[in-house]
Design a protein around this motif. Sequence first.
Motif, PDB file in Angstrom:
ATOM      1  N   ASN A 244       0.809  -1.212   0.000  1.00  0.00           N
ATOM      2  CA  ASN A 244       0.000   0.000   0.000  1.00  0.00           C
ATOM      3  C   ASN A 244       0.849   1.272   0.000  1.00  0.00           C
ATOM      4  OD1 ASN A 244      -2.597   1.185   0.037  1.00  0.00           O
ATOM      5  ND2 ASN A 244      -2.434   1.528   2.233  1.00  0.00           N
ATOM      6  N   LEU A 245       2.167   1.135  -0.009  1.00  0.00           N
ATOM      7  CA  LEU A 245       3.037   2.306   0.122  1.00  0.00           C
ATOM      8  C   LEU A 245       2.870   3.305  -1.020  1.00  0.00           C
ATOM      9  CD1 LEU A 245       6.328   0.662   1.444  1.00  0.00           C
ATOM     10  CD2 LEU A 245       4.605   1.927   2.742  1.00  0.00           C
ATOM     11  N   ALA A 246       2.749   2.830  -2.235  1.00  0.00           N
ATOM     12  CA  ALA A 246       2.583   3.746  -3.371  1.00  0.00           C
ATOM     13  C   ALA A 246       1.302   4.560  -3.220  1.00  0.00           C
ATOM     14  CB  ALA A 246       2.584   2.977  -4.683  1.00  0.00           C
ATOM     15  N   CYS A 247       0.248   3.921  -2.741  1.00  0.00           N
ATOM     16  CA  CYS A 247      -1.028   4.625  -2.539  1.00  0.00           C
ATOM     17  C   CYS A 247      -0.905   5.672  -1.446  1.00  0.00           C
ATOM     18  CB  CYS A 247      -2.125   3.620  -2.195  1.00  0.00           C
ATOM     19  SG  CYS A 247      -2.456   2.450  -3.530  1.00  0.00           S
ATOM     20  N   ILE A 248      -0.185   5.345  -0.381  1.00  0.00           N
ATOM     21  CA  ILE A 248       0.016   6.310   0.703  1.00  0.00           C
ATOM     22  C   ILE A 248       0.773   7.531   0.186  1.00  0.00           C
ATOM     23  CG2 ILE A 248       1.213   6.710   2.895  1.00  0.00           C
ATOM     24  CD1 ILE A 248       0.554   3.761   3.618  1.00  0.00           C
ATOM     25  N   VAL A 249       1.837   7.285  -0.577  1.00  0.00           N
ATOM     26  CA  VAL A 249       2.621   8.406  -1.108  1.00  0.00           C
ATOM     27  C   VAL A 249       1.777   9.245  -2.067  1.00  0.00           C
ATOM     28  CG1 VAL A 249       4.619   9.042  -2.506  1.00  0.00           C
ATOM     29  CG2 VAL A 249       4.831   7.234  -0.799  1.00  0.00           C
ATOM     30  N   LYS A 250       1.023   8.609  -2.937  1.00  0.00           N
ATOM     31  CA  LYS A 250       0.247   9.334  -3.960  1.00  0.00           C
ATOM     32  C   LYS A 250      -0.970  10.054  -3.378  1.00  0.00           C
ATOM     33  CE  LYS A 250      -0.909  10.391  -8.236  1.00  0.00           C
ATOM     34  NZ  LYS A 250      -0.103  11.298  -9.030  1.00  0.00           N
ATOM     35  N   TYR A 251      -1.736   9.346  -2.534  1.00  0.00           N
ATOM     36  CA  TYR A 251      -3.020   9.878  -2.090  1.00  0.00           C
ATOM     37  C   TYR A 251      -3.030  10.327  -0.628  1.00  0.00           C
ATOM     38  CZ  TYR A 251      -4.409   8.018  -6.541  1.00  0.00           C
ATOM     39  OH  TYR A 251      -4.488   7.767  -7.893  1.00  0.00           O
ATOM     40  N   GLY A 252      -1.909  10.171   0.062  1.00  0.00           N
ATOM     41  CA  GLY A 252      -1.841  10.572   1.453  1.00  0.00           C
ATOM     42  C   GLY A 252      -2.594   9.600   2.344  1.00  0.00           C
TER      43      GLY A 252
END
Length: 139
Positions: free
Chosen positions: A74-82
């Motif tokens: 889920n790291l990419a989603c956290i970086v992209k969408y906060g």
Amino acid sequence: MRTLLTTCFIIGCLLLALIGCQNEIDIRTAQYTVNGQKVYITHCQNCHGEKGEGLGNLYPPLTDTKFLKDNQQNLACIVKYGTTGELEVAGKKFNNTMPASNLSAVDIAYVLTYINTKINKGKEIFPLDEVEKQLRNCQ
């Protein structure tokens, strides 16, 4: 003088041979890491600190390898969408909002690789195709 030139020539040839022997993965890791450092300094360092140490009770550190491993998908989603809501990182609870970013998928791959390789001393890149896959499946 001739011996010195010959020695320098031999050392130069050996260095070129060593550089030429680097495999594609090493070169790609170096590329991702260098570019990731630039992204990190511009977009992440202000809150997460120069060495990923976080900012007291406000912003979590990026040095908790267990948190990163448990949330790797889920790291990419956290970086992209906060993210909002409570997170437990390094045994501490954080409840601040991380804003969304305007980073591209490749910038996210770069910065996640930088966090893994330089901040956490890992060896693996975070490949672009994995970031793109995660971003397609963000919830």
